[in-house]
Design an enzyme around this catalytic site. Sequence first.
Site, short mmCIF file in Angstrom:
data_model
loop_
_atom_site.label_atom_id
_atom_site.label_comp_id
_atom_site.label_asym_id
_atom_site.label_seq_id
_atom_site.Cartn_x
_atom_site.Cartn_y
_atom_site.Cartn_z
N SER A 112 86.06 67.17 4.93
CA SER A 112 86.16 67.67 3.56
C SER A 112 85.12 68.75 3.24
CB SER A 112 86.05 66.51 2.57
OG SER A 112 84.87 65.79 2.81
N ASP A 337 78.53 61.78 -5.84
CA ASP A 337 78.82 62.66 -4.70
C ASP A 337 77.68 63.66 -4.49
OD1 ASP A 337 79.79 64.35 -2.77
OD2 ASP A 337 81.73 64.72 -3.74
N HIS A 340 79.50 66.75 -1.07
CA HIS A 340 80.30 67.96 -1.29
C HIS A 340 79.54 68.90 -2.21
CE1 HIS A 340 83.31 64.80 -0.25
NE2 HIS A 340 83.60 65.75 0.61
#
Length: 361
Positions: A112, A337, A340
């Site tokens: 990702s 998170d 990312h």
Amino acid sequence: MKFIIIFVLIFHTLSMNLAHGKKVNIDHKKTIVKSGCDLFEGKWVYDESFPLYETSQCPFIEKEFDCQNNGRPDQFYLKYRWQPTGCNLPRFNGEDFLRRYRGKSVLFVGDSLSLNQWQSLTCMLHIAVPQAHYNLVRVGGLSIFTFSSYNVKVMFSRNAFLVDIVGENIGRVLKLDSIEAANTWKGIDVLIFDSWHWWLHTGRKQPWDFIQEGNNRFRDMDRLVAYEKGLKTWANWVDDNINITKTKVFFQGVSPDHVNSEQWGTPTESTKFCEGQAKPLLGTKYPGGPHPAELVLERVLSSMKKPINLLDITTLSQLRKDGHPSVYGHGGHRDMDCSHWCLAGVPDTWNQLLYATLIQN
Ligand SMILES: *[C@@H]1O[C@H](CO)[C@@H](O)[C@H](O)[C@H]1NC(C)=O
């Protein structure tokens, strides 16, 4: 008074020349080793002209990266530009990119973080030519973004380990020396790989039950060792199969997490995570030191026969403790998170560096 100023100026110019003379020698040496300025060594500077785009201009952006829309209250993190020490990074020119790659294909292969960079590039290109027709299709783990008027494809293939995971009677086997998916990478003009984060997963997030190397099966293995073995399989495949006259190959350096504030020197902060971080580190070095996986990656790349471009984004991204979604990604405090990156944001710089490297060649 005037005299003094002139004298100071002359003296200043003289010492600059001396310093410059010395610098030329150093640069000359560097040129032989690294062919020019090291784009990856530098610092972040505040720049009002950033970000490069607003996500409202990018209708296909994935919600998980759209931090402002998810309620992130601060905006400083949008306003930093990467400044290499030895030169300037060319400003991204999406139209030029599309013209150069007319009739060609670009493929990101990875996890990702690779998706993060692919998404950033597709936004940057779309915003450069907003009238140009585009088309986005997803087929299984493959996303194909096509700019039909330029006949350019920018694709993303989800593949977290690069080597294979095979379902067998005993369970899911991560095969360190098997790389079947690679057959789909042939004939592409620009390949950009990444792999790291999934090698760390344990428990329910670990998508394999055994690791296999040759005929030997293991319940587990030192993850850095496994990573290096998997990367070597990838490297051998590239060495044996890629025609570098046709295909440019990049490896996206290891993208760092910010889950431990002790690494950036603020152990007294109330949260150890990236939450609430609103500014980057302004130096050129990360206090937490180099990333262990990056060292493994560099070792494997330097042992290859073919010249591969390392998109050496680790240090510059380590400095961006402010660049992650924290709770403004998937949303809610249960999902912190710090892996990312928000878009617009740090991956836009990765793509500026990709572009700079492509136009240099
Ligand atoms: C490599 O690619 C170039 C450019 O497409 C082509 O001219 C050359 O024949 C290829 N070499 C091999 C060994 O396939």
